[in-house]
Write an enzyme that holds these catalytic residues in place. Structure first.
Site, PDB file in Angstrom:
ATOM      1  N   GLY A  62       0.821  -1.211   0.000  1.00  0.00           N
ATOM      2  CA  GLY A  62       0.000   0.000   0.000  1.00  0.00           C
ATOM      3  C   GLY A  62       0.848   1.251   0.000  1.00  0.00           C
ATOM      4  N   SER A  63       0.476   2.207  -0.851  1.00  0.00           N
ATOM      5  CA  SER A  63       1.275   3.436  -0.986  1.00  0.00           C
ATOM      6  C   SER A  63       0.489   4.669  -0.569  1.00  0.00           C
ATOM      7  CB  SER A  63       1.719   3.596  -2.436  1.00  0.00           C
ATOM      8  OG  SER A  63       0.564   3.803  -3.242  1.00  0.00           O
ATOM      9  N   CYS A  69      -7.427  13.675   0.382  1.00  0.00           N
ATOM     10  CA  CYS A  69      -8.239  14.737   0.996  1.00  0.00           C
ATOM     11  C   CYS A  69      -8.407  15.926   0.046  1.00  0.00           C
ATOM     12  CB  CYS A  69      -7.573  15.206   2.301  1.00  0.00           C
ATOM     13  SG  CYS A  69      -7.017  13.831   3.324  1.00  0.00           S
ATOM     14  N   ALA A  80      -0.892  -2.137   4.648  1.00  0.00           N
ATOM     15  CA  ALA A  80      -1.501  -0.797   4.701  1.00  0.00           C
ATOM     16  C   ALA A  80      -2.393  -0.645   3.470  1.00  0.00           C
ATOM     17  CB  ALA A  80      -0.411   0.274   4.748  1.00  0.00           C
ATOM     18  N   GLY A 136      -5.554  -0.007   3.229  1.00  0.00           N
ATOM     19  CA  GLY A 136      -6.584   1.029   3.237  1.00  0.00           C
ATOM     20  C   GLY A 136      -8.009   0.541   3.258  1.00  0.00           C
ATOM     21  N   GLY A 150     -19.454   6.079   2.146  1.00  0.00           N
ATOM     22  CA  GLY A 150     -18.707   5.470   3.254  1.00  0.00           C
ATOM     23  C   GLY A 150     -17.604   4.552   2.792  1.00  0.00           C
ATOM     24  N   PRO A 196       3.555 -12.579  14.853  1.00  0.00           N
ATOM     25  CA  PRO A 196       4.864 -11.913  14.780  1.00  0.00           C
ATOM     26  C   PRO A 196       5.181 -11.396  13.376  1.00  0.00           C
ATOM     27  CG  PRO A 196       5.148 -14.297  14.916  1.00  0.00           C
ATOM     28  CD  PRO A 196       3.668 -14.039  15.012  1.00  0.00           C
TER      29      PRO A 196
END
Ligand SMILES: Cc1cc2nc3c(=O)[nH]c(=O)nc-3n(C[C@H](O)[C@H](O)[C@H](O)COP(=O)(O)OP(=O)(O)OC[C@H]3O[C@@H](n4cnc5c(N)ncnc54)[C@H](O)[C@@H]3O)c2cc1C
Length: 450
Positions: free
Chosen positions: A9-10, A44, A106, A108, A237, A274
């Protein structure tokens, strides 16, 4: 030995994790895989990008070449991670296996699109990536009528941008207020009427029934009425992207997001896994206001989690991610609206009885030019008197005030403590001599002692 870190994920979480890992241990090897073609950009800013107020190229902070040259991070764009093999400690991306010592997930969130007929017609969009923003922008060329599904913060920001572009804008919302869940109805109604004054049409309490057209959208039906539509955008949403966590059998919480420890490590059947860290919109957080789960799908949260995950991926000195109040702010038309902690309806979800104080004044001294109206609402737990949330509508300077109230809420201040101990800096061009925040908390104290 230096670690080999893979980040999936970037977005804000992934790129912060990658940069933090490299910063903490310059010898480590960091590789990022992303399905996106643009990286390290600010989603955003998309509503303003569509309108042309921000250039797409300015929204993108850095390119893969920058990361490679300046930070020694290898970024593979347009490359999906297809699977993770935990026992071999490899990921498979683009058909190739890559080894890792630490893995940061990540990935999102995904825009939730309600299952309505016609949602896959042409000129029907979601808004999540720059690619979405550019597609919406080009579809708007020659379009007259736009329907936005969802009156959350993103839907409203978009509505204003499209109205500013001269479109006829209708916002359809299934709840009876805008910014549902995180804003109280009285504050939401004030925002709605401001937007109606700007010419935006609202269809409230009306679930979307169908998107109609042949090939491309031509109209949208909601609440039994059909509205003409050339472009439709779902801003309905975000749901955590659980594809990889589910494939790994990680524990998913009651809010349908990944359960993590304060070190941002996931669990499997209640045991910490882990060498894997999770950050960003797919994480279930702990509320700082009331012990219990909450979501914090914000850029600010993603960055904070990214730095914790990136540090912990390479360092034995673990950082912790704490509970959240999730302060938010937005510019909607000529108003800034901000909130923190619980709204009245979220407090009810936690079973808390709420007392509210409210005050309206100005952002500057009455006689100083340029001041705007400022309304502050502060909520306290009726039993403990702790400040549990607040909302603000102002023409300017909402952020500092909501951050002030956030600090009070996360530190467990009661309304009485706040009224007695809080001070505000004052100068005529910046505030009234007694800031409206303090007036609202005094009103709250009066009500708590009635
Ligand atoms: C229009 C809009 C306006 C917003 N406004 C605000 C705001 O004003 N303030 C605020 O705080 N927040 C705002 N947000 C929310 C904020 O942008 C998000 O919370 C934040 O970007 C989440 O970052 P993330 O890194 O968790 O996820 P994302 O940015 O969604 O990144 C996820 C990444 O994972 C990648 N990925 C997913 N699956 C795979 C896979 N299998 N293989 C490889 N890569 C994969 C994707 O390609 C993507 O790069 C806004 C969001 C939008 C869409």
């Amino acid at each position: 030995m230096a670690k080999n870190v893979i980040v999936i994920g970037s977005g804000a979480a992934g790129m912060t994790a990658a940069s933090t890992a490299k910063e903490r241990d310059p010898a480590c090897k960091v590789t990022v895989f992303t399905e996106d073609e643009d990286i390290a950009y600010s989603p955003c800013a998309i509503p303003w990008g569509i309108e042309g107020k921000s250039a797409w190229s300015d929204i993108v902070m850095h390119t893969p070449e920058f990361y490679s040259r300046e930070r020694g991070i290898d970024v593979h764009i347009r490359t999906s991670v297809e699977s993770v093999d935990e026992s071999a400690k490899t990921v498979t991306a683009g058909g190739v296996q890559y080894p890792y010592d630490s893995l940061v997930i990540a990935t999102g969130g995904k825009v939730f699109v309600p299952p309505v007929e016609g949602a896959s017609l042409g000129n029907v969009f979601v808004v999540r990536t720059i690619r979405d923003g550019k597609a919406i922008q080009s579809a708007l060329d020659g379009a007259a009528n736009v329907v936005i599904g969802g009156a959350g913060v993103i839907g409203l920001e978009l509505a204003v941008s499209l109205k500013d572009m001269g479109k006829d804008v209708t916002v359809v919302e299934m709840m009876d207020q805008v910014i549902p869940r995180i804003a109280d109805k009285d504050m939401a109604d004030a925002i709605q009427s401001h937007l109606e004054d700007l010419g935006i049409r609202f269809v409230m309490g009306a679930p979307l029934q169908s998107v109609n057209g042949s090939g491309k959208v031509e109209s949208v039906t909601a609440g039994g009425v059909t509205y003409p539509c050339d472009v439709m955008v779902f801003a309905t949403g975000v749901r955590a992207n659980l594809d990889i966590p589910r494939a790994l059998g990680l524990d998913i919480g009651v809010l349908n997001a990944v359960v993590v420890s304060p070190t941002l490590q996931p669990y499997r059947r209640g045991r910490i896994v882990p060498d894997i860290y999770v950050a960003g919109d797919l994480v279930q957080c702990e509320s700082a206001i009331m012990p219990g789960p909450t979501m914090s799908q914000l850029g600010s949260t993603a960055v904070k989690q990214g730095s914790v995950a990136g540090n912990n991926a390479v360092s034995g000195e673990k950082m912790l991610f704490g509970p959240v109040a999730s302060p938010w702010v937005s510019v909607i038309g000529e108003k800034q609206i901000a909130g923190t902690g619980l709204s009245t309806s979220l407090a009810a979800w936690y079973g808390i009885d709420v007392v509210a104080g409210k005050a309206t004044g100005l952002t500057r001294a009455r006689y100083h030019p340029g001041g705007t109206e400022l309304t502050v609402k502060v909520l306290a737990d009726a039993t403990t008197h702790r400040i549990i949330g607040a909302q603000i509508i102002a023409g300017e300077e909402a952020t500092g005030r909501i951050d002030w109230l956030t600090a009070a809420a996360i530190n467990g201040m009661t309304a009485e403590d706040f009224a007695y101990r809080s001070e505000n800096a004052y100068c005529p061009p910046t505030s009234m001599v007694q800031d409206v925040v303090i007036s609202a908390v005094r009103d709250l104290c009066r009500k708590l002692h009635q």
